[in-house]
Scaffold this motif. Structure first.
Motif, PDB file in Angstrom:
ATOM      1  N   GLN A   3     -67.235  59.924 -47.164  1.00  0.00           N
ATOM      2  CA  GLN A   3     -67.880  61.087 -46.531  1.00  0.00           C
ATOM      3  C   GLN A   3     -67.078  62.359 -46.798  1.00  0.00           C
ATOM      4  O   GLN A   3     -67.635  63.416 -47.067  1.00  0.00           O
ATOM      5  CB  GLN A   3     -68.033  60.825 -45.033  1.00  0.00           C
ATOM      6  CG  GLN A   3     -69.010  59.690 -44.772  1.00  0.00           C
ATOM      7  CD  GLN A   3     -68.939  59.129 -43.357  1.00  0.00           C
ATOM      8  OE1 GLN A   3     -68.343  59.720 -42.464  1.00  0.00           O
ATOM      9  NE2 GLN A   3     -69.541  57.970 -43.154  1.00  0.00           N
ATOM     10  N   ARG A   4     -65.740  62.237 -46.729  1.00  0.00           N
ATOM     11  CA  ARG A   4     -64.888  63.410 -46.997  1.00  0.00           C
ATOM     12  C   ARG A   4     -64.932  63.782 -48.479  1.00  0.00           C
ATOM     13  O   ARG A   4     -64.957  64.952 -48.837  1.00  0.00           O
ATOM     14  CB  ARG A   4     -63.433  63.120 -46.587  1.00  0.00           C
ATOM     15  CG  ARG A   4     -63.256  62.671 -45.142  1.00  0.00           C
ATOM     16  CD  ARG A   4     -63.333  63.834 -44.164  1.00  0.00           C
ATOM     17  NE  ARG A   4     -62.174  64.698 -44.188  1.00  0.00           N
ATOM     18  CZ  ARG A   4     -61.140  64.622 -43.354  1.00  0.00           C
ATOM     19  NH1 ARG A   4     -61.115  63.685 -42.418  1.00  0.00           N
ATOM     20  NH2 ARG A   4     -60.139  65.479 -43.432  1.00  0.00           N
ATOM     21  N   MET A   5     -64.889  62.747 -49.342  1.00  0.00           N
ATOM     22  CA  MET A   5     -64.945  63.008 -50.789  1.00  0.00           C
ATOM     23  C   MET A   5     -66.235  63.735 -51.159  1.00  0.00           C
ATOM     24  O   MET A   5     -66.248  64.613 -52.018  1.00  0.00           O
ATOM     25  CB  MET A   5     -64.878  61.692 -51.592  1.00  0.00           C
ATOM     26  CG  MET A   5     -63.500  61.092 -51.743  1.00  0.00           C
ATOM     27  SD  MET A   5     -63.627  59.488 -52.601  1.00  0.00           S
ATOM     28  CE  MET A   5     -61.900  59.154 -52.959  1.00  0.00           C
ATOM     29  N   GLY A  47     -54.651  67.931 -48.774  1.00  0.00           N
ATOM     30  CA  GLY A  47     -55.888  68.709 -48.746  1.00  0.00           C
ATOM     31  C   GLY A  47     -57.091  68.096 -49.434  1.00  0.00           C
ATOM     32  O   GLY A  47     -58.195  68.653 -49.369  1.00  0.00           O
ATOM     33  N   GLN A  48     -56.916  66.975 -50.112  1.00  0.00           N
ATOM     34  CA  GLN A  48     -58.043  66.335 -50.815  1.00  0.00           C
ATOM     35  C   GLN A  48     -57.648  64.893 -51.150  1.00  0.00           C
ATOM     36  O   GLN A  48     -56.466  64.539 -51.069  1.00  0.00           O
ATOM     37  CB  GLN A  48     -58.369  67.049 -52.119  1.00  0.00           C
ATOM     38  CG  GLN A  48     -57.247  66.935 -53.161  1.00  0.00           C
ATOM     39  CD  GLN A  48     -57.466  67.838 -54.343  1.00  0.00           C
ATOM     40  OE1 GLN A  48     -57.495  69.056 -54.162  1.00  0.00           O
ATOM     41  NE2 GLN A  48     -57.589  67.275 -55.532  1.00  0.00           N
ATOM     42  N   LYS A  76     -50.383  63.301 -57.251  1.00  0.00           N
ATOM     43  CA  LYS A  76     -49.736  63.262 -55.942  1.00  0.00           C
ATOM     44  C   LYS A  76     -50.170  61.949 -55.294  1.00  0.00           C
ATOM     45  O   LYS A  76     -51.384  61.711 -55.156  1.00  0.00           O
ATOM     46  CB  LYS A  76     -50.166  64.450 -55.097  1.00  0.00           C
ATOM     47  CG  LYS A  76     -49.795  65.774 -55.719  1.00  0.00           C
ATOM     48  CD  LYS A  76     -50.447  66.917 -54.973  1.00  0.00           C
ATOM     49  CE  LYS A  76     -50.195  68.216 -55.704  1.00  0.00           C
ATOM     50  NZ  LYS A  76     -50.949  69.336 -55.161  1.00  0.00           N
ATOM     51  N   VAL A  77     -49.195  61.136 -54.915  1.00  0.00           N
ATOM     52  CA  VAL A  77     -49.518  59.762 -54.543  1.00  0.00           C
ATOM     53  C   VAL A  77     -49.210  59.495 -53.073  1.00  0.00           C
ATOM     54  O   VAL A  77     -48.146  59.884 -52.583  1.00  0.00           O
ATOM     55  CB  VAL A  77     -48.722  58.776 -55.429  1.00  0.00           C
ATOM     56  CG1 VAL A  77     -49.009  57.339 -55.023  1.00  0.00           C
ATOM     57  CG2 VAL A  77     -49.068  58.981 -56.903  1.00  0.00           C
ATOM     58  N   LYS A 103     -54.029  65.346 -59.244  1.00  0.00           N
ATOM     59  CA  LYS A 103     -55.029  64.556 -58.499  1.00  0.00           C
ATOM     60  C   LYS A 103     -54.310  63.868 -57.340  1.00  0.00           C
ATOM     61  O   LYS A 103     -53.125  63.537 -57.428  1.00  0.00           O
ATOM     62  CB  LYS A 103     -55.648  63.473 -59.400  1.00  0.00           C
ATOM     63  CG  LYS A 103     -56.395  64.032 -60.598  1.00  0.00           C
ATOM     64  CD  LYS A 103     -57.751  64.541 -60.195  1.00  0.00           C
ATOM     65  CE  LYS A 103     -58.506  65.045 -61.411  1.00  0.00           C
ATOM     66  NZ  LYS A 103     -59.572  65.944 -61.128  1.00  0.00           N
ATOM     67  N   VAL A 104     -55.030  63.627 -56.261  1.00  0.00           N
ATOM     68  CA  VAL A 104     -54.439  62.944 -55.108  1.00  0.00           C
ATOM     69  C   VAL A 104     -54.953  61.500 -55.083  1.00  0.00           C
ATOM     70  O   VAL A 104     -56.164  61.263 -55.074  1.00  0.00           O
ATOM     71  CB  VAL A 104     -54.784  63.683 -53.800  1.00  0.00           C
ATOM     72  CG1 VAL A 104     -54.184  62.946 -52.604  1.00  0.00           C
ATOM     73  CG2 VAL A 104     -54.285  65.120 -53.860  1.00  0.00           C
TER      74      VAL A 104
END
Ligand code: NAP
Length: 253
Positions: free
Chosen positions: A130-132, A84-85, A34-35, A9-10
């Motif tokens: 909005q991106r999520m 990327g996310q 991933k932080v 997860k980011v």
């Protein structure tokens, strides 16, 4: 949380260079996330990234002032380019530069606290939401303080900004549920950090007062605030709440 729930997860952590944010960044990286470690000072962010990478984790350091919307746009763009996310945003950065009576607070300090504690978290979460939504959902955690609920004297501006962020948390939860984004807040009591040492120095009797005010009569270790954060970041039916981790301060009132 489920085993490996946060693997790959980011997670963006603002104020990730010190205090609670550092504990959150290292904690999620240890769980395989991933932080993104963000704060004003790139060197202290990089130092946290080094710790994470030395332990075999993955992280990226980004300098971003919570009061500067251009910095927050760059934080979002940089994170998407790198990973990327974004699955979890933790709006942790916060300041209290206005200890003391309301009548003595300078207007500049008021403006700065609103910018960092309220406007920045709103802007970052709003642009990310909005991106999520395009990637199918996500999770936002806003770090408040028990001051948002107890509104103590001599921390009035701090309490007001945190209470404002509580209100925004509830509105975000309502507006973004349709995008599969859960939004919650955490209201910690006192734990050891630079912010707490600052309060102990600025307000006579602050440390003793915090100890006496709680049912668990001590100031917490930073890591003790991590489990409530993990809970809010885990998949659940929970949205729009403020989880309190205050050693029973509110219950004792
Ligand atoms: N300590 C407590 O007992 C306590 C209790 C309740 C709630 N809280 C809340 O918990 C959160 C974390 O507090 P903490 O005690 O861990 O704080 P801290 O040790 O003072 O660390 C603050 C972090 O925020 C960053 N920061 C400060 N100003 C910033 C700005 N303008 N833009 C971006 N980043 C900034 C700092 O890094 P740079 O200096 O590099 O920018 C640092 O990483 C805050 O929201 C605080 O209000 C703390």
């Amino acid at each position: 949380m489920k085993p490996e729930e946060f693997k790959d997860k980011v997670v963006i952590v603002t104020g990730g260079s010190r205090g609670l944010g550092r504990a959150i960044a290292v904690g999620f990286a240890t769980e395989g996330a991933k932080v993104v470690v963000a704060s004003r000072k790139i060197d202290t962010c990089r130092a946290v990234v080094d710790v994470i990478e030395d332990a075999g984790g993955e992280a990226w350091a980004c300098a971003a002032h919570m009061g500067e919307t251009d910095d927050l746009d760059a934080l979002i763009e940089g994170t998407y380019q790198r990973f990327g996310q974004v699955d979890v945003l933790i709006n942790n950065a916060g300041i209290n530069i206005a200890f003391g009576p309301l009548a003595d607070v300078a207007a500049e300090a008021f403006d700065k606290m609103v910018a960092v504690n309220l406007k920045g978290p709103w802007y970052l979460a709003s642009r990310l939401a909005q991106r999520m939504s395009e990637q199918g959902g996500g999770c936002v955690i806003n770090v408040l303080s028990v001051a948002a609920l107890s509104t103590p004297a001599y921390s009035g501006i701090y309490a007001a900004t945190k209470a404002g962020l509580k209100a925004l948390t509830e509105v975000m939860a309502q507006e973004w549920a349709k995008w599969n984004i859960r939004v919650n807040a955490l209201a910690p009591g006192s734990y050891y950090s630079d912010l707490t040492y600052g309060a102990i120095e600025a307000i006579p009797g602050y440390g003793e007062g915090m100890v006496q005010a709680a049912l668990i009569p001590r100031i917490a270790e930073t890591e003790e605030i991590l489990n409530p954060i993990f809970y809010l970041a885990s998949e659940s039916f929970t949205t729009g709440i403020t989880l309190v981790a205050d050693g029973g301060l509110m219950a004792k009132r």
